[in-house]
Design an enzyme around this catalytic site. Structure first.
Site, PDB file in Angstrom:
ATOM      1  N   HIS A   1      -0.742  -4.010  -9.336  1.00 28.52           N
ATOM      2  CA  HIS A   1      -2.170  -3.726  -9.502  1.00 28.52           C
ATOM      3  C   HIS A   1      -2.669  -2.708  -8.477  1.00 28.52           C
ATOM      4  O   HIS A   1      -3.792  -2.212  -8.582  1.00 28.52           O
ATOM      5  CB  HIS A   1      -3.009  -5.013  -9.428  1.00 28.52           C
ATOM      6  CG  HIS A   1      -3.192  -5.573  -8.062  1.00 28.52           C
ATOM      7  ND1 HIS A   1      -4.347  -5.376  -7.323  1.00 28.52           N
ATOM      8  CD2 HIS A   1      -2.382  -6.335  -7.288  1.00 28.52           C
ATOM      9  CE1 HIS A   1      -4.234  -5.999  -6.163  1.00 28.52           C
ATOM     10  NE2 HIS A   1      -3.054  -6.582  -6.114  1.00 28.52           N
ATOM     11  N   GLN A  30       0.816  -1.216   0.000  1.00 26.29           N
ATOM     12  CA  GLN A  30       0.000   0.000   0.000  1.00 26.29           C
ATOM     13  C   GLN A  30       0.851   1.268   0.000  1.00 26.29           C
ATOM     14  O   GLN A  30       0.303   2.377   0.060  1.00 26.29           O
ATOM     15  CB  GLN A  30      -0.935   0.008   1.211  1.00 26.29           C
ATOM     16  CG  GLN A  30      -1.995  -1.078   1.199  1.00 26.29           C
ATOM     17  CD  GLN A  30      -3.034  -0.882   0.108  1.00 26.29           C
ATOM     18  OE1 GLN A  30      -3.124   0.177  -0.506  1.00 26.29           O
ATOM     19  NE2 GLN A  30      -3.836  -1.906  -0.129  1.00 26.29           N
ATOM     20  N   CYS A  42      -9.487  -9.155   0.741  1.00 23.91           N
ATOM     21  CA  CYS A  42      -9.140 -10.550   1.024  1.00 23.91           C
ATOM     22  C   CYS A  42      -9.645 -11.009   2.390  1.00 23.91           C
ATOM     23  O   CYS A  42      -9.275 -12.089   2.866  1.00 23.91           O
ATOM     24  CB  CYS A  42      -7.627 -10.727   0.958  1.00 23.91           C
ATOM     25  SG  CYS A  42      -6.916 -10.296  -0.639  1.00 23.91           S
ATOM     26  N   THR A  66       8.756 -20.336 -15.606  1.00 27.18           N
ATOM     27  CA  THR A  66       9.121 -19.580 -16.797  1.00 27.18           C
ATOM     28  C   THR A  66       8.903 -18.085 -16.565  1.00 27.18           C
ATOM     29  O   THR A  66       7.820 -17.686 -16.121  1.00 27.18           O
ATOM     30  CB  THR A  66       8.266 -20.023 -17.991  1.00 27.18           C
ATOM     31  OG1 THR A  66       8.456 -21.423 -18.200  1.00 27.18           O
ATOM     32  CG2 THR A  66       8.643 -19.261 -19.243  1.00 27.18           C
TER      33      THR A  66
END
Length: 373
Positions: free
Chosen positions: A198, A178, A320, A234
Site C-alpha cells: 500500500h 518506505q 500510526c 489460509t
C-alpha cells in the site's frame, strides 16, 4: 482534494485492482485443499511467490506473506528475540523507527530484554562508530529502517551490515517499507526485511517479510496451514497476486517515478526556502518523496489541521503516531524540541502534479502569514 500524504498510503493502481478482482473470481479453492480447485490455487500461489522472489532477487522459500509491514516487523523482531533468547537479550535500534518497530521493542523490554539506542547524526544517519561501541556478544538483533518515514533519511545499510561481521549471533532486521519502489533495495544485506504494497500503489491489508533461508524465528500466529510454518492462515491468493502486480510496477518503473518526484521535491524546496521562519528538516540526501518541514511558532498538528480545512492532506509524524509528543526523528536531527513539535511531513508521489504544488503553496502562504511567529 490535494493529497500530499503518499508515505502514509497510496491509491491502488487500476492494474492492481483488476488483478485482485480477476484472481478472486478465478480461484475459488483454498490453496491448502487437497482437490482440483485447491491444486489450481496452490499452483497460482507458487507462481506468484516465484515472481515476487525474482523481483526482490531472493529465494522463493524466503518470502512470508503477512497482513502488512506492522505484522512483518512484529514477526521479525519478536520472532528473532524469542528464538535467540538462549544467546542473549540485547537489542539495538534507532530513534527513527516506526511505531511498529518501537512498540514491539518496548514489549520485549517488559519481558526482560535490554534495548540500546544508537546515536544519530545531524544528517539523520546512524553513527556507525557508536553502533560498533554498542555491539556485544549477547546482542541478538539490530533493527533499522532503510528509509525513515518522517525525514526520508537513507541509512547506510552496507556499512551497518559490515559492522556486524564479527557478531554472527546478531541478526539484522531492515524495515524497507518506505524504500521499496523508491530506491534500489538489496534484501541480501538483511536477515529479515519488511515491506507493504500500500506504500507503492498496491492494496492495504497485505504485506511481506523476507526471512533469510536457514534463519529460525518463532511465529506469532500458530495453528492451521499457510504458505510457511512461520505464518499460519489460509493464503490470501488475490491479495498476494495484487502484491506481485504492484511490486512489478514499483521495481520496473522506479527510475522514471523517482525522476518525477525529484523534480517536484526541488520545486517545493525552492519555494519553501523563501520563508524565513520555515526550517526544512529533511536533509538533502533524503529520498525526494518525503519533505519534513517546521514553521516557527505553529504546532505541526495545527498546520496540518488548517491545511485539512482547505482540502490539503499532510501528516504530522507517521499516520500510526500520536500528535501530543514531538517527533522523535526531527528531535534526533535538530536537537530542538520546539522545532520537533512544529514539524509536519509532506510526501509526494509520481502522480502529484505541479498544479497541486502551486495550490498547496498558496494555502501554505496564507496560514504562514497568519500564524508564524
Amino acid at each position: 482534494m490535494i493529497y500530499l500524504d503518499y508515505s502514509a498510503n497510496t491509491p491502488a493502481s487500476e492494474n492492481v485492482l483488476e488483478t485482485y478482482i480477476k484472481t478472486e473470481r478465478t480461484y475459488i479453492g483454498n490453496a491448502n485443499a487437497a482437490h482440483f480447485s485447491g491444486f489450481a490455487a496452490k499452483a497460482r500461489q507458487d507462481e506468484i511467490t516465484e515472481n515476487v522472489a525474482a523481483l526482490l532477487n531472493v529465494g522463493k522459500d524466503e518470502i512470508i506473506y503477512t497482513s502488512g509491514a506492522s505484522e512483518s516487523n512484529n514477526l521479525a523482531i519478536k520472532g528473532i528475540a524469542r528464538s535467540s533468547r538462549h544467546i542473549g537479550k540485547h537489542i539495538i535500534t534507532t530513534p527513527l523507527e516506526h511505531p511498529s518497530v518501537s512498540a514491539p521493542l518496548t514489549f520485549l523490554q517488559e519481558q526482560g530484554y535490554e534495548v540500546d539506542m544508537v546515536r544519530i547524526g545531524t544528517d539523520g544517519k546512524i553513527d556507525v562508530d557508536d553502533l560498533r561501541s554498542l555491539l556485544r556478544h549477547d546482542t541478538v538483533l539490530l533493527t533499522v529502517s532503510a528509509v525513515d518515514s518522517e525525514l526520508g533519511v537513507i541509512q547506510p545499510i552496507n556499512e551497518i551490515r559490515d559492522a556486524l561481521k564479527d557478531y554472527p549471533h546478531c541478526s539484522l532486521h531492515v524495515d524497507f517499507t518506505q524504500a521499496v519502489g523508491k530506491i534500489p533495495c538489496d534484501f541480501s544485506k538483511a536477515d529479515t526485511a519488511s515491506f507493504a504494497p500500500h506504500k507503492f500503489y498496491g492494496l492495504g491489508g497485505s504485506g511481506a517479510l523476507y526471512k533469510k533461508s536457514g534463519l529460525v524465528i518463532e511465529p506469532l500466529i500458530h495453528g492451521g496451514s499457510g504458505t510457511t510454518v512461520y505464518r499460519s492462515g489460509t493464503p490470501t491468493l488475490a491479495l498476494n497476486a495484487a502484491l506481485e502486480e504492484a511490486l512489478r510496477d514499483a521495481v520496473e518503473k522506479q527510475g522514471e517515478r523517482y525522476e518525477k518526484v525529484q523534480r517536484l521535491n526541488s520545486l517545493l524546496r525552492e519555494k519553501l526556502s523563501r520563508y524565513d521562519k520555515v526550517r526544512i528538516n529533511s536533509p538533502e540526501g533524503a529520498i525526494p518523496h518525503i519533505l519534513n518541514i517546521s514553521a516557527s511558532g505553529i504546532k505541526g498538528s495545527d498546520f496540518r489541521d488548517e491545511l485539512s480545512k482547505r482540502g490539503i492532506c499532510v501528516s504530522v509524524k507517521t499516520a500510526c503516531s500520536t500528535d501530543s509528543l514531538p517527533s522523535r526523528a526531527v528531535f534526533a536531527v535538530s536537537r530542538d524540541r520546539k522545532n520537533a513539535l512544529s514539524s509536519f511531513r509532506i510526501s509526494l508521489g509520481h502522480i502529484t502534479s505541479e498544479d497541486e504544488i502551486e495550490s498547496f503553496m498558496k494555502e501554505f502562504d496564507a496560514i504562514y502569514r497568519e500564524k508564524a511567529k
